[in-house]
Design a protein around this motif. Sequence first.
Motif: not given
Lengths: 674, 101
Positions: A649-652, A654, A656-658, A661
């Motif tokens: 849960q970095t808040g970033k 991309q 999340y997208l990784i 994926l």
Amino acid sequence: MDFLTFSANTLCLLSLIALVFPFSSFLVILQLKKSQGATISIFNISVSLIASLLVFINVWNSTTLQQQVEWFQVGTVSISAGILLNNLSVLMMVLVSAISLLVHIYSISYMKGDENIYKYWAYLGLFCFSMMGLVISDSLLLIYMFWELVGMSSYLLIGFWFTKDAASQAAKKAFIMNRIGDLGFLTGLMIIYSQFGTFDIGRLFNVGGLVDSASIINGFWISESASVPVIWLTIAGLAFFIGAMTKSAQFPLHTWLPDAMQGPTSVSSLIHAATMVAAGVFLLGRVYPLFDSIALNTITVVGVFTAFMAATIALTQNDIKRILAYSTISQLGFMIAAMGIGAYGESIFHLATHAFFKCLLFLAAGSVIHQLHHYKEHHSLEFNHQDIRLMGGLRKQMPIAFITMCIAAAALAGLPFTSGFLSKDAILITSFEWAEGYHGFKKLVPFVLVLTSWLTVFYIGRLIFKVFFGKSNYKGVKDAPWPMTRILLILAFFSLFPLFSVNPLSYDNSWLLQGFVPAGVKPFDIFHLLVPIIVTGISAIIVLISYKLYGGTATKQLPENGLLYRFSNRAWYLDRVYDLLFVRSITALSIISHKFDTLIVDGLVNSLAGLARIISDIIHWFDRHVVDGLVNGIASLASKTGDFARQFQTGKLQHYLITMLTLVVTFFIITYLI
Amino acid sequence: MIPLSHFMIISAALFCIGLFAVLTKRNAIQILIGIEFMINAAILNFVAAGRFDRVAGGGQMFALFAIVLAAAGVAVALAIILNVYKHFRTINPDKIDTLKN
């Protein structure tokens, strides 16, 4: 005299008044805490005396009154309380209130200036109340309660100067010794109750009453309701006697009485004359029908022995009050012995006469002590003002004390024209008549009594001659003030014969003796003639001897280190024996139990505590490591998991997208490739 | 005739390039371009598959719809980027991490 005749109800009311007034002075004075309680006390005790006299006039030799109310009920058992007025109780009522009144008046001067004087008056009130209650109660249970109250108030009075160590010790001793007697009384009470189911003296001891009608068959004592081995009858009698022994200071329970001299002299006088010590004799009189032959023999032996022992002790005492104390014990021995030989009336007669002359002896001695004490304080000297060796020649300085004390001493010695002569002769003659019917040791009884009466003459002669004759050491000592001496004069009159018998030389016509059932002995006229003559003759010789020994100006010193002298002076070493036997053994026992306590009981407790500590240490370890470990482990697992999940849960966007994926690719790999 | 698999490979390559752009770029516009790459890879697939439906032309139809939707989507996305820039004064997605707090 019609206006002095009252109905039964009025008489009971009057006796209640006589009872309650002294108690009210106790309550009122303690409440007010005024330094002056004298007026209240004297008023109350006067009312008590007047009421007692009225009751006496109506009841004496005419009726027996008993009125009672239900006191309390336990289950089906109903206990009643009430008043029993017969010859014995009305005589005692008058005696108690009269002596108390005189002592009260005497105390005004004697106790003047004492800082706790209000307590003194209050305790005197309590004392008179308890004694009155003891005398008029109709129930053994009530008597027991008042009996305890007498013990309690005597404790308060003996320890009145409680700042003196000796006084508080003496008070404790009196109280504790009396507890032994109370135990005896209580035992008797329980036996009586279990046998007859009532405490009512009227029902128990009247002619044809429960005790009278209980029969002894085949070694069993059978009453209406119960049947027990006959030994219980003896035990009951002896138990009551033990009660009487402590209050009336009989061997071996007499040692509290000489120590009780630590109280004010007026208190000693009250205790010794009519109240406390008379209670034991009175109790014997009340339960008299209960005694069987064993009990009566015991009573006789104890009485005679006490009379003799106390007289021998009195011979060598040097404290004026201790001499009188032992003489009281000795005279009480006479009364008890008279009870034992069946001379019931004679015993009460001696009780009455003794009340007056012993009261007088004490009050006169008190006036001497009082004056010497003031002399001592005035000249700031330091000497024992109660030691008869230091007195002497007071005859001219204190004439009233001298004359009255001589009369009292004559009465105590049983010289003619005194009341003591009448009552002592009555006992001696009856004892001779009684002994005629027996063999063996019982023959000794009258001779020991006669010997004792001669010893009495000697020690009281010694007291009189040492105190009043010889050379005076104290210049300017005067008679006590008039309020004190007038009491001495009144008592001196009462110590002479007219109050008790018209004929000064024969007790047979004494009104007091005729109020009681005569002793059941065959009269021998020879004794009535011989005993008084011989006893009086030798008594007169003894007076002369003691005058020779102690009366002269240059008193010869008798050897004071003989074995017998020490034996007598140390009061037969009884205090020492009791100290060794009871006090030391109890102290040793308590030391042993203290050791037992510290070593074994404490040890056990401590080792148990140690065990508990070890167990709790283990439990503590288990708690700390296992239970806490489990909980902490779960918590840290959750925390670790959380930390792990947090990483994603970095808040970033991309990241999340990784993640998505990765998941989708993983999913596909798992689904299609594996 | 060019076999279908060639289209597929190109489409997959396009998708991967777009995906890479989306995941790595530090600029929201470039990410948007990556997304366009990926949409176009999908559209290429539709068109290629349309060869097997000449009568109804379903593949071509879907491609048209997808192009329109993608255009609409880009419009919206650009609007969002504009607002994000107004708000954060940056369009670097690394700096915009308010989702975490």
